[in-house]
Design a protein around this motif. Sequence first.
Motif, PDB file in Angstrom:
ATOM      1  N   GLN A  44      64.915 -15.882  27.972  1.00 39.14           N
ATOM      2  CA  GLN A  44      65.606 -14.870  28.783  1.00 39.14           C
ATOM      3  C   GLN A  44      65.669 -13.526  28.050  1.00 39.14           C
ATOM      4  N   PHE A  91      60.973  -6.741  30.532  1.00 35.54           N
ATOM      5  CA  PHE A  91      60.035  -6.590  31.639  1.00 35.54           C
ATOM      6  C   PHE A  91      60.718  -6.198  32.942  1.00 35.54           C
ATOM      7  N   SER A  92      62.023  -6.333  33.004  1.00 38.32           N
ATOM      8  CA  SER A  92      62.763  -5.897  34.197  1.00 38.32           C
ATOM      9  C   SER A  92      63.677  -4.720  33.878  1.00 38.32           C
ATOM     10  N   ASN A  93      63.442  -4.113  32.722  1.00 38.65           N
ATOM     11  CA  ASN A  93      64.278  -2.996  32.289  1.00 38.65           C
ATOM     12  C   ASN A  93      64.106  -1.806  33.231  1.00 38.65           C
ATOM     13  N   GLN A  94      65.226  -1.190  33.608  1.00 42.63           N
ATOM     14  CA  GLN A  94      65.186  -0.079  34.558  1.00 42.63           C
ATOM     15  C   GLN A  94      64.416   1.119  34.014  1.00 42.63           C
ATOM     16  N   ALA A 133      62.266 -11.895  28.066  1.00 42.95           N
ATOM     17  CA  ALA A 133      61.830 -11.376  29.374  1.00 42.95           C
ATOM     18  C   ALA A 133      62.641 -10.171  29.843  1.00 42.95           C
ATOM     19  N   GLN A 134      63.770  -9.883  29.188  1.00 43.76           N
ATOM     20  CA  GLN A 134      64.637  -8.794  29.651  1.00 43.76           C
ATOM     21  C   GLN A 134      63.923  -7.446  29.735  1.00 43.76           C
ATOM     22  N   LEU A 182      60.670   0.614  34.473  1.00 42.86           N
ATOM     23  CA  LEU A 182      60.254   0.843  35.856  1.00 42.86           C
ATOM     24  C   LEU A 182      60.263   2.335  36.192  1.00 42.86           C
ATOM     25  N   ALA A 186      58.206  -3.103  26.916  1.00 40.29           N
ATOM     26  CA  ALA A 186      58.881  -4.359  27.273  1.00 40.29           C
ATOM     27  C   ALA A 186      58.964  -5.310  26.088  1.00 40.29           C
ATOM     28  N   GLU A 245      68.435   4.156  27.977  1.00 35.34           N
ATOM     29  CA  GLU A 245      68.752   2.843  28.551  1.00 35.34           C
ATOM     30  C   GLU A 245      69.447   1.951  27.519  1.00 35.34           C
TER      31      GLU A 245
END
Length: 591
Positions: A46, A52-55, A49-50, A58, A456, A162
């Motif tokens: 987890q 890869f979904s970081n705002q 993988a954090q 994106l 990421a 971030e």
Amino acid sequence: MTWEMVFVLFTVGCMMCGLFFEIARPALIIFLTLTFFTITGIITPQEAAQGFSNQAMLTIAMLFIIAGTIKKSGIIDRLITNLLNSHDSTQKALLKMIIPFSGFSAFLNNTPIVITLTPVIRNWCEANKISPSKFLIPLSYATILGGTITLIGTSTNLIVNELMLKEGWQGFSIFTLSIIGLPITILGIIYLITIGHRILPNHKVMTEMVKEKYREYLGEVLIDKGCPLTHCTINEAGLRNLKGIYFISIIRGNERITPIKSTTIIKPGDRLIFTGDLSTISEIQNIKGIHLETNTCPPLDELKTNKTKLVEAVVSHHSSLLHKKIKDTQFRAKYDCAVIAVHRSNERIKSKIGDIVLKPGDTLLLITGPDFQKSGIEHDFYVMTHVSQNVYTKSDRKKGWISISIFFIMLSLVSFHVVSMFTAVLITTTLLLLFRIITPSEVKQYIQFNVLMIIACSLGIGTALSTTGTAQWIANKLVLLIEPFGVIAMLVTVYIITNIFTEFITNNAAAVIMFPIIIEISNQVQIDPFSLAVIVTIAASASFITPIGYQTNLIVYGPGGYTFKDYIKVGIPLSFLVMVTTILVVYVTWI
């Protein structure tokens, strides 16, 4: 120290060595490090993988799309063409160039800006008999400096912001960094057009050197009527894997066949043009009906036709060709081109073209076929020559201005805290797609997936430093060593360490690795953590001393004919100037 801390320090050290010695692509090295930490249980899946979904990641992806959309409109090309006047002095032309584009870089990713401008500036320099080496390093440095002015100027700014928000700190507003970014950009521009301009070399570029001494690069073989190889294909004749030489073209009467394919038929009277080492050609000299011609090879420009071009291209950091021999990449078939020469650090690599192992920053002189631009080159090369004359229609320019208008309206809303930065770029990207200003296939082309992968994975590595206590251990040692010398010494130390990291690994990785360390330093010393975050943000972007620390430095490395020493000579004074200004502003404003 625990075994986990020793393990993390050792692994991160190996990662940095791998990045420094360029044993593989940076994204791959950092990904393997993250994978290793996950497999060994240092971090959980987890936590890995954090990132890869970081705002922020994106947001950066959508900013790539916006910058690419504006680049394709031709507005940047037109602007630089209008700014550069043939009657200007070199310094005046340089000033007119770097001021607007340092401003552009405050809002747009600087990589597409530098990719777009490099061939334009090269052409202008050639027309005015000026060395491009006087312009290209300043172009890279000015866009790096401009990126420090706003929150969206570089991906590093967004990543650190971030990380700050994740810690519960107050993040950057869009213009928070301007208090430092503007002074260092102004001072940097003054330095570049005065002292820097004098230090910059007057190098000849690769194309000029090859054209002047083309007989050192090219040879010619004449096929007589009685040659047993006539009516055979190049492959059947065994001319594909000759020792030391590499066939690039056939001259058949008034026809030029370039690049030569494996299925090309040899005919009597053909003149086969090759590049390579003449001393190794003995194995075909003994074939009946083949004659090695000396001093008859045509000038390089005569190999060009309406369908073929001479193109200079720089191997990118994320190229699929890295660390492979040219002959193992199916180069001709994949890119519809042949390699004439390879230069590294402004020196020709004197070995068989097919046996050269490619590295980031290598400059290739190519003779290209009609399908070169359709072969997906943008992921493997930074093309530094106009392959064809760019003709931008009124529709292209209209779409470009619509893109810019939408983007700056969204930025205005961010400035007044109406929407967040993520929401603003999301709306902008959506509108660009809805208005058909870009297509879904172009979206894929503009996103720099290698940069996103580095970001990421670096976030996961930063987590490993933090959760194992490694960051705290490093901070303890730094505080113990530096605290007796005062707050300014601590700020300088943080800046220098971050800057060294960014010169030899990547700016985003440097910022992420340093962030957990500055958290621990702020916990132990009475220094506002916000000020340390600002120091890391600026230091991670201020890469001026090596060509490998920042993408734009690598892009201009070959086209400017630079050596590693050129970056050191011009970059060290600028790095010192930026560091001193940053430390003083941070100390006065936040300490």
